[in-house]
Design a protein around this motif. Structure first.
Motif, PDB file in Angstrom:
ATOM      1  N   ASP A  83      11.497  -7.731  -6.322  1.00 25.04           N
ATOM      2  CA  ASP A  83      11.977  -6.980  -5.154  1.00 25.04           C
ATOM      3  C   ASP A  83      12.521  -7.900  -4.078  1.00 25.04           C
ATOM      4  O   ASP A  83      13.403  -7.516  -3.298  1.00 25.04           O
ATOM      5  N   GLN A  84      12.020  -9.147  -4.035  1.00 27.25           N
ATOM      6  CA  GLN A  84      12.559 -10.093  -3.053  1.00 27.25           C
ATOM      7  C   GLN A  84      14.025 -10.405  -3.379  1.00 27.25           C
ATOM      8  O   GLN A  84      14.875 -10.486  -2.476  1.00 27.25           O
ATOM      9  N   PHE A  87      15.992  -7.449  -2.342  1.00 27.97           N
ATOM     10  CA  PHE A  87      16.081  -7.381  -0.886  1.00 27.97           C
ATOM     11  C   PHE A  87      17.156  -8.342  -0.368  1.00 27.97           C
ATOM     12  O   PHE A  87      17.925  -8.016   0.558  1.00 27.97           O
ATOM     13  N   ASP A  88      17.217  -9.530  -0.977  1.00 29.36           N
ATOM     14  CA  ASP A  88      18.226 -10.513  -0.553  1.00 29.36           C
ATOM     15  C   ASP A  88      19.649  -9.994  -0.772  1.00 29.36           C
ATOM     16  O   ASP A  88      20.583 -10.396  -0.057  1.00 29.36           O
ATOM     17  N   SER A  93      14.468  -1.992   0.876  1.00 28.08           N
ATOM     18  CA  SER A  93      14.168  -2.078   2.311  1.00 28.08           C
ATOM     19  C   SER A  93      13.116  -3.151   2.612  1.00 28.08           C
ATOM     20  O   SER A  93      12.390  -3.611   1.721  1.00 28.08           O
ATOM     21  N   ARG A  94      13.015  -3.485   3.911  1.00 28.79           N
ATOM     22  CA  ARG A  94      11.979  -4.415   4.357  1.00 28.79           C
ATOM     23  C   ARG A  94      10.585  -3.838   4.094  1.00 28.79           C
ATOM     24  O   ARG A  94       9.661  -4.575   3.745  1.00 28.79           O
ATOM     25  N   GLN A  95      10.446  -2.531   4.264  1.00 33.38           N
ATOM     26  CA  GLN A  95       9.146  -1.912   4.025  1.00 33.38           C
ATOM     27  C   GLN A  95       8.694  -2.120   2.585  1.00 33.38           C
ATOM     28  O   GLN A  95       7.514  -2.346   2.326  1.00 33.38           O
ATOM     29  N   ARG A  96       9.641  -2.057   1.644  1.00 38.46           N
ATOM     30  CA  ARG A  96       9.288  -2.274   0.231  1.00 38.46           C
ATOM     31  C   ARG A  96       8.742  -3.687   0.026  1.00 38.46           C
ATOM     32  O   ARG A  96       7.736  -3.883  -0.691  1.00 38.46           O
ATOM     33  N   ILE A  97       9.328  -4.666   0.649  1.00 45.39           N
ATOM     34  CA  ILE A  97       8.860  -6.052   0.531  1.00 45.39           C
ATOM     35  C   ILE A  97       7.475  -6.196   1.164  1.00 45.39           C
ATOM     36  O   ILE A  97       6.586  -6.850   0.611  1.00 45.39           O
ATOM     37  N   ASP A  98       7.304  -5.559   2.325  1.00 39.38           N
ATOM     38  CA  ASP A  98       6.002  -5.633   2.984  1.00 39.38           C
ATOM     39  C   ASP A  98       4.919  -5.015   2.102  1.00 39.38           C
ATOM     40  O   ASP A  98       3.800  -5.549   2.015  1.00 39.38           O
ATOM     41  N   ARG A 101       3.997  -7.440  -0.701  1.00 38.20           N
ATOM     42  CA  ARG A 101       3.177  -8.567  -0.235  1.00 38.20           C
ATOM     43  C   ARG A 101       1.726  -8.126   0.006  1.00 38.20           C
ATOM     44  O   ARG A 101       0.786  -8.869  -0.301  1.00 38.20           O
TER      45      ARG A 101
END
Length: 331
Positions: A83-84, A87-88, A93-98, A101
């Motif tokens: 997903d990173q 995302f790049d 979305s940023r929420q998915r990365i959060d 993690r």
């Protein structure tokens, strides 16, 4: 009837108590995880060295849990890496990365816990000492926290743990000298710990007395201690009588049966409370005697005969047949 003389309260500075001997440091070893014991190599009385393996669980279930946690950790890492990359490129979305993690952190914690459990499938002696008890056997299923073996640290001193009535415990100071009778020995000791709370329902405080090392001492032996203490705070103006002499104590007043020659006199006294096996009272002459045993059958003004129980025992012994028991007569 039995009677006792009034004693001065301020003279009572020794507190007597009975308790059990133990090492100051005793460890109850238990597994952190459930399982089947596959190895238990010690028995009661065995001497062990520090780090010696005492018992082991079947590692199958614990290892399976560790591997499952490892697989979940690897998956969480891959999900984050994938997903990173998306995302790049702007596809997630940023929420998915959060969220990824957070999932990775949870997986790392779960793996650490599983690895820790795996280490706790083996019990080792925390210090050199002796095995006091073994409460499990090989092949037995045990639960987390269930004591398997209790080990006494050979480097720790012996202590006598005694329950002391809270009223008396207030008169004991840290470091107070004591004398302990145990295993046919009389040993010097000192108070090293006074409990901070009274035992629920018992009205006693645990006191620990460290005693000098001596051959023949074993955990679990019963000892009797005499502890040097301060006189009772209520000693001024009070005397001591056996607690069983007190009748109808209430609101600082009580009644006793005082001996007036061979007549019992019901006498009102000031009551200062109980101190161990004694009661603190005021209002009796220094040479007074009070009825203890049998007072419940005596009224004010009754004539009584006081019996010395020790004299009765001596008389019974002196009158006993010297050549063995007499034969019974035939019917």
């Amino acid at each position: 009837m039995e009677a006792a003389a009034v004693r001065a309260a301020s003279a009572e500075t020794l507190i007597t108590a009975t308790g059990a001997l133990a090492r100051q440091r005793e460890a109850q070893l238990a597994f952190r995880v459930p399982g089947v014991i596959t190895s238990l190599t010690v028995d009661e009385g065995d001497v062990v060295r520090a780090g010696q393996v005492i018992a082991q669980l079947d590692p199958t279930a614990v290892e399976a849990g560790r591997q499952q946690a490892k697989a979940a950790l690897d998956r969480a890492r891959r999900d984050l890496e994938r997903d990173q990359a998306l995302f790049d490129k702007g596809f997630v979305s940023r929420q998915r990365i959060d969220d990824r993690r957070t999932a990775l952190e949870a997986a790392e914690a779960a793996y650490s816990s599983a690895a820790f459990d795996r280490r706790w499938a083996t019990l080792s002696a925390p210090a050199a000492g002796v095995v006091l008890s073994r409460t499990a056997t090989a092949g037995q299923v045990v639960q987390p926290g269930q004591t398997v073996v209790t080990i006494a640290d050979a480097g720790s001193p012996f202590v006598l743990r005694v329950p002391v009535p809270d009223r008396q415990a207030a008169r004991i100071a840290q470091g107070a000298a004591a004398e302990v009778e145990v295993a046919d020995q009389t040993l010097p000791g000192r108070v090293i710990l006074i409990g901070g709370a009274s035992a629920a329902g018992a009205g006693t405080v645990d006191v620990e007395i460290e005693i000098a090392a001596s051959p023949g001492l074993r955990s679990g032996q019963v000892g009797r201690a005499q502890i040097n203490a301060a006189p009772p705070a209520t000693a001024d103006g009070f005397s001591r009588i056996p607690a069983e002499a007190i009748q109808e104590a209430q609101n600082g007043r009580a009644f006793v049966l005082r001996l007036d020659g061979d007549v019992a006199r019901r006498t009102s006294v000031s009551f200062g409370g109980f101190d161990g096996d004694d009661a603190l009272v005021a209002g009796l002459a220094p040479d007074a005697r009070v009825i203890t045993a049998g007072g419940g059958f005596v009224g004010d003004g009754d004539k009584v005969q006081v019996i010395d129980p020790t004299a009765l025992v001596a008389k019974a012994r002196s009158s006993a047949p010297k050549d063995g028991p007499a034969e019974s007569a035939a019917p």
